[in-house]
Scaffold this motif. Sequence first.
Motif, PDB file in Angstrom:
ATOM      1  N   LEU A   1       8.683   7.382  12.199  1.00  0.00           N
ATOM      2  CA  LEU A   1       7.332   6.865  12.381  1.00  0.00           C
ATOM      3  C   LEU A   1       6.322   7.996  12.284  1.00  0.00           C
ATOM      4  N   ALA A   2       5.199   7.732  11.644  1.00  0.00           N
ATOM      5  CA  ALA A   2       4.158   8.738  11.447  1.00  0.00           C
ATOM      6  C   ALA A   2       3.147   8.696  12.586  1.00  0.00           C
ATOM      7  N   THR A   3       2.553   9.843  12.873  1.00  0.00           N
ATOM      8  CA  THR A   3       1.443   9.910  13.832  1.00  0.00           C
ATOM      9  C   THR A   3       0.329  10.760  13.233  1.00  0.00           C
ATOM     10  N   THR A   4      -0.857  10.619  13.792  1.00  0.00           N
ATOM     11  CA  THR A   4      -2.031  11.303  13.242  1.00  0.00           C
ATOM     12  C   THR A   4      -2.524  12.457  14.091  1.00  0.00           C
ATOM     13  N   SER A   5      -2.012  12.575  15.316  1.00  0.00           N
ATOM     14  CA  SER A   5      -2.428  13.659  16.211  1.00  0.00           C
ATOM     15  C   SER A   5      -1.391  13.807  17.309  1.00  0.00           C
ATOM     16  N   ALA A   6      -1.474  14.913  18.047  1.00  0.00           N
ATOM     17  CA  ALA A   6      -0.550  15.107  19.172  1.00  0.00           C
ATOM     18  C   ALA A   6      -0.732  14.011  20.214  1.00  0.00           C
ATOM     19  N   ALA A   7      -1.989  13.614  20.431  1.00  0.00           N
ATOM     20  CA  ALA A   7      -2.254  12.549  21.396  1.00  0.00           C
ATOM     21  C   ALA A   7      -1.666  11.227  20.930  1.00  0.00           C
ATOM     22  N   HIS A   8      -1.798  10.955  19.623  1.00  0.00           N
ATOM     23  CA  HIS A   8      -1.219   9.727  19.068  1.00  0.00           C
ATOM     24  C   HIS A   8       0.295   9.725  19.226  1.00  0.00           C
ATOM     25  N   GLN A   9       0.936  10.861  18.963  1.00  0.00           N
ATOM     26  CA  GLN A   9       2.387  10.953  19.110  1.00  0.00           C
ATOM     27  C   GLN A   9       2.799  10.664  20.555  1.00  0.00           C
ATOM     28  N   ALA A  10       2.101  11.300  21.505  1.00  0.00           N
ATOM     29  CA  ALA A  10       2.439  11.095  22.922  1.00  0.00           C
ATOM     30  C   ALA A  10       2.216   9.648  23.338  1.00  0.00           C
ATOM     31  N   ASP A  11       1.116   9.063  22.894  1.00  0.00           N
ATOM     32  CA  ASP A  11       0.813   7.674  23.248  1.00  0.00           C
ATOM     33  C   ASP A  11       1.836   6.716  22.644  1.00  0.00           C
ATOM     34  N   LEU A  12       2.239   6.984  21.389  1.00  0.00           N
ATOM     35  CA  LEU A  12       3.197   6.109  20.731  1.00  0.00           C
ATOM     36  C   LEU A  12       4.558   6.184  21.409  1.00  0.00           C
ATOM     37  N   VAL A  13       4.987   7.389  21.757  1.00  0.00           N
ATOM     38  CA  VAL A  13       6.262   7.546  22.452  1.00  0.00           C
ATOM     39  C   VAL A  13       6.234   6.794  23.780  1.00  0.00           C
ATOM     40  N   ALA A  14       5.136   6.933  24.511  1.00  0.00           N
ATOM     41  CA  ALA A  14       5.021   6.249  25.801  1.00  0.00           C
ATOM     42  C   ALA A  14       5.049   4.736  25.630  1.00  0.00           C
ATOM     43  N   ARG A  15       4.325   4.225  24.630  1.00  0.00           N
ATOM     44  CA  ARG A  15       4.282   2.775  24.404  1.00  0.00           C
ATOM     45  C   ARG A  15       5.659   2.248  24.003  1.00  0.00           C
ATOM     46  N   LEU A  16       6.361   2.998  23.148  1.00  0.00           N
ATOM     47  CA  LEU A  16       7.688   2.570  22.718  1.00  0.00           C
ATOM     48  C   LEU A  16       8.683   2.556  23.883  1.00  0.00           C
ATOM     49  N   GLN A  17       8.549   3.520  24.778  1.00  0.00           N
ATOM     50  CA  GLN A  17       9.431   3.536  25.940  1.00  0.00           C
ATOM     51  C   GLN A  17       9.120   2.358  26.872  1.00  0.00           C
ATOM     52  N   GLU A  18       7.862   1.990  26.976  1.00  0.00           N
ATOM     53  CA  GLU A  18       7.510   0.809  27.767  1.00  0.00           C
ATOM     54  C   GLU A  18       8.106  -0.457  27.164  1.00  0.00           C
ATOM     55  N   LEU A  19       8.281  -0.460  25.833  1.00  0.00           N
ATOM     56  CA  LEU A  19       8.849  -1.614  25.140  1.00  0.00           C
ATOM     57  C   LEU A  19      10.375  -1.640  25.197  1.00  0.00           C
ATOM     58  N   GLY A  20      10.989  -0.561  25.683  1.00  0.00           N
ATOM     59  CA  GLY A  20      12.443  -0.545  25.820  1.00  0.00           C
ATOM     60  C   GLY A  20      13.163   0.562  25.090  1.00  0.00           C
ATOM     61  N   ALA A  21      12.437   1.436  24.380  1.00  0.00           N
ATOM     62  CA  ALA A  21      13.075   2.568  23.717  1.00  0.00           C
ATOM     63  C   ALA A  21      13.499   3.609  24.753  1.00  0.00           C
ATOM     64  N   THR A  22      14.543   4.366  24.428  1.00  0.00           N
ATOM     65  CA  THR A  22      15.030   5.415  25.316  1.00  0.00           C
ATOM     66  C   THR A  22      15.233   6.706  24.543  1.00  0.00           C
ATOM     67  N   PRO A  23      14.983   7.867  25.174  1.00  0.00           N
ATOM     68  CA  PRO A  23      15.248   9.144  24.511  1.00  0.00           C
ATOM     69  C   PRO A  23      16.740   9.292  24.223  1.00  0.00           C
ATOM     70  N   VAL A  24      17.064   9.917  23.100  1.00  0.00           N
ATOM     71  CA  VAL A  24      18.462  10.088  22.730  1.00  0.00           C
ATOM     72  C   VAL A  24      18.665  11.473  22.127  1.00  0.00           C
ATOM     73  N   ASP A  25      19.807  12.065  22.414  1.00  0.00           N
ATOM     74  CA  ASP A  25      20.142  13.393  21.895  1.00  0.00           C
ATOM     75  C   ASP A  25      21.164  13.230  20.778  1.00  0.00           C
ATOM     76  N   VAL A  26      20.743  13.534  19.547  1.00  0.00           N
ATOM     77  CA  VAL A  26      21.662  13.492  18.404  1.00  0.00           C
ATOM     78  C   VAL A  26      21.918  14.898  17.885  1.00  0.00           C
ATOM     79  N   GLY A  27      21.681  15.895  18.768  1.00  0.00           N
ATOM     80  CA  GLY A  27      21.874  17.283  18.386  1.00  0.00           C
ATOM     81  C   GLY A  27      20.657  17.899  17.736  1.00  0.00           C
ATOM     82  N   GLN A  28      19.471  17.294  17.963  1.00  0.00           N
ATOM     83  CA  GLN A  28      18.261  17.777  17.297  1.00  0.00           C
ATOM     84  C   GLN A  28      17.731  19.088  17.859  1.00  0.00           C
ATOM     85  N   GLY A  29      18.134  19.455  19.074  1.00  0.00           N
ATOM     86  CA  GLY A  29      17.656  20.707  19.653  1.00  0.00           C
ATOM     87  C   GLY A  29      16.177  20.662  19.990  1.00  0.00           C
ATOM     88  N   ASP A  30      15.532  21.825  19.932  1.00  0.00           N
ATOM     89  CA  ASP A  30      14.110  21.941  20.289  1.00  0.00           C
ATOM     90  C   ASP A  30      13.271  21.701  19.038  1.00  0.00           C
TER      91      ASP A  30
END
Length: 209
Positions: free
Chosen positions: A38-67
């Motif tokens: 998914l694309a974002t247009t700013s750091a604030a947009h990225q943070a807001d989108l992540v928060a909204r998706l987590q409210e909808l049921g998304a969860t953080p996942v580690d696939v070995g992406q590192g930092d």
Amino acid sequence: MTNVVPVGLTYPDPTVLYIDVVAVPEPKTVKNRVHIDLATTSAAHQADLVARLQELGATPVDVGQGDVPWTVLADPEGNEFCVLEPRPVYRDTGPIAAVVVDCVNPRVMARFWGEAMDWTSHEVTDDHAVLRSAKGVGPYLEFLRTPGVKTVKNRVHLDLRPYAGDDQAAEADRLRTLGATDIDLGQGDAPWTVLADPEGNEFCVLTPR
């Protein structure tokens, strides 16, 4: 089956990636080899989108992406996707930046899919390949060289629709000449044709519309 499209969409629209959500009996068992960024247009947009998706049921996942600067999430059934940090290349893609495919040989995959869809190669190396519609609009299709090979049916796949007036059987034959193979997923007497690309990724050839 549920179709996910923008409100007010008129088909066809080359800037839009259509998503069909289909119930299947098999549970998810391994990391998906195809996922959405998914694309974002700013750091604030990225943070807001992540928060909204987590409210909808998304969860953080580690696939070995590192930092990394992007955020990897999973939907309620565990399907991985990424929320990217702002990148100029994705500024005009719409909400979906890219469909990303893990593969063994990006060059082979780019050659096949570029000819299959008449898309333009933007970058092709041994490690990754990037394609986009020849019209220069919409999301990208990206292939990333990854360890391991495909072992189970993909839970995310592409559907190709021939141009209006084209013949579905002739299009399927053309794709076979490019390296596609027939595959039986139990589809039975379906109106679409199920094929696999050179690395075994399933895709469907639909009827023209």
